[in-house]
Write an enzyme that holds these catalytic residues in place. Sequence first.
Site: not given
Ligand code: UGA
Length: 438
Positions: A87, A150-151, A210, A259, A266
């Site tokens: 989506t 929520f993966l 979500k 950062g 997502c």
């Molecule tokens: C995110 C959510 O964490 C999942 O729970 C959700 O299912 C998913 O989107 C989705 O909707 O499908 P994801 O996109 O894999 O998962 O990435 P994250 O691990 O959440 O990180 C997202 C971004 O935030 C990355 O660019 C990461 O570098 C950044 N980030 C994360 C930060 O800049 N600081 C943090 O402290 C944590």
Amino acid sequence: MRVTVVGCGYLGAVHAAAMSHLGHDVLGIDTDTQRVAALAQGRVPFYEPGLPELLKAGVDAGRLRFTREPTAQEVAGADVHFIAVGTPQTSGSGEADLSQVRSALDMLVQHLDGRRRPLVVGKSTVPVGTAAGLADALAGRAHLVWNPEFLREGFAVHDTLHPDRIVYGLPDRPEQAQAAQSVLDEVYARILDEGAPRILTDYATAELVKTSANAFLAMKISFINAMASMCDATGGDVTVLARALGHDARIGARYLRAGVGFGGGCLPKDIRALGASASLLGVEPLAQLLAAVDTINRGQRDRVVRLAVECCGGSVEEAAVTVLGAAFKPDSDDLRDSPALEVADRLSQLGAAVTVHDPQAGEQVRRLHPGLAVAPDVWRALDGADLVVLGTEWRELTGLDPHRAARLVARPVIVDARNALDPTLWREAGWTYRGVGR
Ligand code: UGA
């Protein structure tokens, strides 16, 4: 159970493999010929630790198949249909593009005759109100449950098989809700037996769980990034601040890494879609809150670019800049809305000769961003650099030996756009170290 998974991108491919791991007989359906061909041979067309093994086991056992066009019999014979299509953000607005969800539903409806009512389970991230409309479109041919996923990329297999919670958005009519719930309980029996909390609710709440989960995570990241600006303005250290905040169990330590900000397929699009829904529904304060989260986040990329320019004495023109990491986060080769890659592109547009190294996404960068040079390993990437920017905190990049790195570069100056390095170690090795808000 016999299961189909419609849409075999990130979410669907992982879900299909996980369902076959749970013992179900799974048919993955996707319109992309190349993707279907790869998956059918047990090959994962993207980088996700643990998924190749799971996929291959399912394919080899004959419990996991993929097709572009399912037969009427295959669709009509399944007990459960998962909708796992993308989506994306609609171009020119923040709204979610639901065309793939609608096509998936049309494909199913075409083959369902209403004689036996299977369960359609929505997993895609959709704006609130979508499921109710889809239930109407199914016109009694199937029951519909909204069961968001929520993966996280990089931990997708673990998160699917051991979720923090499972949410069922059920139909209003009690007998339909009961029937739908018992089928889904059977699908997830092994996960539920492990003790995963199961939350039963209505469609709207399930959809909102979500989007608000992602919005809340995004808000935490933007909050700490805004505090990083306060630290910059006052001489504070945001990494120490975040650690101190994180000891308060009400706040929690995660998603407080300041950062270059968040990216990926997502968080950015989901906050915009939720903001668009909020505006449409007249919930203006939420729309404003999310707009601020987005503004802060985009500002982080500007800030890292400015810092890089400053470190090169006011101009990066002709400077050799090495950007370490291109993926939007470590343990993923996903380049969608990647902050590291945007910084690399913008420095290149400002006249720098940019070399990128990423442990997994290098080939994609080479193909999609021909203006950037791609180095096959970190040592060649560092060779002769006037400035190094750490853009993605892959473990092999944060664990670099600063002494060895210093011997390779032309000028030992590093912008740590993820606050992932130890400034003392790098300074002791002769580097000029600049972080974000520290
Ligand atoms: C995110 C959510 O964490 C999942 O729970 C959700 O299912 C998913 O989107 C989705 O909707 O499908 P994801 O996109 O894999 O998962 O990435 P994250 O691990 O959440 O990180 C997202 C971004 O935030 C990355 O660019 C990461 O570098 C950044 N980030 C994360 C930060 O800049 N600081 C943090 O402290 C944590």
